[in-house]
Scaffold this motif. Structure first.
Motif, PDB file in Angstrom:
ATOM      1  N   GLY A 188       0.688  -1.316   0.000  1.00 23.56           N
ATOM      2  CA  GLY A 188       0.166   0.034   0.216  1.00 23.56           C
ATOM      3  C   GLY A 188       0.805   1.323   0.138  1.00 23.56           C
ATOM      4  N   ALA A 189       1.983   1.195   0.789  1.00 21.98           N
ATOM      5  CA  ALA A 189       2.707   2.501   0.677  1.00 21.98           C
ATOM      6  C   ALA A 189       3.529   2.586  -0.725  1.00 21.98           C
ATOM      7  N   LYS A 228       3.948   5.428  -5.603  1.00 26.13           N
ATOM      8  CA  LYS A 228       3.823   5.537  -7.129  1.00 26.13           C
ATOM      9  C   LYS A 228       2.825   6.595  -7.515  1.00 26.13           C
ATOM     10  N   VAL A 229       1.753   6.550  -6.842  1.00 25.43           N
ATOM     11  CA  VAL A 229       0.654   7.470  -7.224  1.00 25.43           C
ATOM     12  C   VAL A 229       1.135   8.916  -7.160  1.00 25.43           C
ATOM     13  N   ARG A 240      -8.404   5.257  -2.799  1.00 26.48           N
ATOM     14  CA  ARG A 240      -8.150   4.659  -1.596  1.00 26.48           C
ATOM     15  C   ARG A 240      -7.208   5.532  -0.816  1.00 26.48           C
ATOM     16  N   ASN A 241      -6.345   6.014  -1.601  1.00 28.16           N
ATOM     17  CA  ASN A 241      -5.276   6.948  -0.896  1.00 28.16           C
ATOM     18  C   ASN A 241      -5.593   8.426  -0.613  1.00 28.16           C
ATOM     19  N   PHE A 242      -6.336   8.775  -1.630  1.00 24.18           N
ATOM     20  CA  PHE A 242      -6.694  10.202  -1.750  1.00 24.18           C
ATOM     21  C   PHE A 242      -8.019  10.268  -1.968  1.00 24.18           C
ATOM     22  N   GLN A 284      -8.386  17.004  -5.060  1.00 18.82           N
ATOM     23  CA  GLN A 284      -7.699  18.117  -4.444  1.00 18.82           C
ATOM     24  C   GLN A 284      -6.687  17.556  -3.172  1.00 18.82           C
ATOM     25  N   ASP A 285      -7.175  16.368  -2.652  1.00 16.49           N
ATOM     26  CA  ASP A 285      -6.278  15.667  -1.516  1.00 16.49           C
ATOM     27  C   ASP A 285      -5.194  15.241  -2.360  1.00 16.49           C
ATOM     28  N   LEU A 286      -5.175  14.728  -3.644  1.00 13.31           N
ATOM     29  CA  LEU A 286      -4.076  14.344  -4.522  1.00 13.31           C
ATOM     30  C   LEU A 286      -2.985  15.477  -4.574  1.00 13.31           C
ATOM     31  N   ILE A 287      -3.558  16.606  -5.103  1.00 13.58           N
ATOM     32  CA  ILE A 287      -2.769  17.619  -5.455  1.00 13.58           C
ATOM     33  C   ILE A 287      -2.077  18.320  -4.355  1.00 13.58           C
TER      34      ILE A 287
END
Length: 193
Positions: free
Chosen positions: A5-6, A11-12, A45-47, A51-54
């Protein structure tokens, strides 16, 4: 977080850095997932939101630049360290500026930014100011230059440069460094009469 997962999260974030730098606001989470080699579900799942990803991508990138600045600060020659840092930051501009432009508008106190982004930006500014002050202490930078001056010059270089302009960027950074330097032949030096 499990190890895979980490690894997927990393990678993302790496893919997002490139996609957002290339496409700005038009970048899609689908493109980020494709470049990362993961499913769109893994991205979300991660973001939870784009906006969270940004914001996570911007934080990661600022932290990377801060780490580079702090590593350069270990140099025994503060003047060379400051020049190397400016070259590094100018070269990073075509990635950094599109990322920063995707963040919500904020005032001078960082209002409007999430706490992690504000903290990452503050740490970056502190590392840049520390490098400048060390260079000033040994006469390798003009004493009247501020961190805000350096930031403004770096933003100007970043907006005027794309990833393919290595030689032109190097010359422009050299000119900026001459202007920031304490050398008697530096631009804008003040001479007492």
């Amino acid at each position: 977080m499990r190890r895979d997962g980490a690894a997927n999260r990393e990678k993302v974030l790496l893919a997002a850095e490139h996609v957002f730098a290339e496409k700005g606001a038009a970048a899609s989470t689908d493109e980020v997932a494709r470049r990362a080699g993961v499913s769109i579900a893994t991205v979300f799942r991660n973001f939870a939101t784009k906006q969270d990803l940004i914001e996570a991508t911007a934080c990661r990138y600022l932290e990377k630049l801060t780490d580079q600045a702090l590593a350069l600060a270990e140099s025994p020659d503060p003047g060379k360290a400051f020049a190397s840092l400016l070259r590094t930051l100018a070269a990073a501009g075509p990635v950094k500026m599109p990322l920063m432009d995707l963040l919500p508008p904020h005032d001078d106190d960082g209002q409007g930014l999430s706490r992690p982004v504000t903290e990452a930006a503050d740490a970056f500014r502190a590392a840049l100011n520390g490098a400048l002050h060390r260079a000033q202490a040994v006469g390798a930078a003009r004493p009247d230059v501020t961190g805000d001056d350096v930031s403004l010059l770096l933003r100007a270089l970043a907006h005027a440069t794309d990833l393919s302009e290595g030689e032109a960027l190097d010359r422009a950074v050299g000119i900026v460094l001459d202007g920031l330097g304490a050398s008697p032949r530096g631009w804008g030096d003040r001479h007492d009469g």
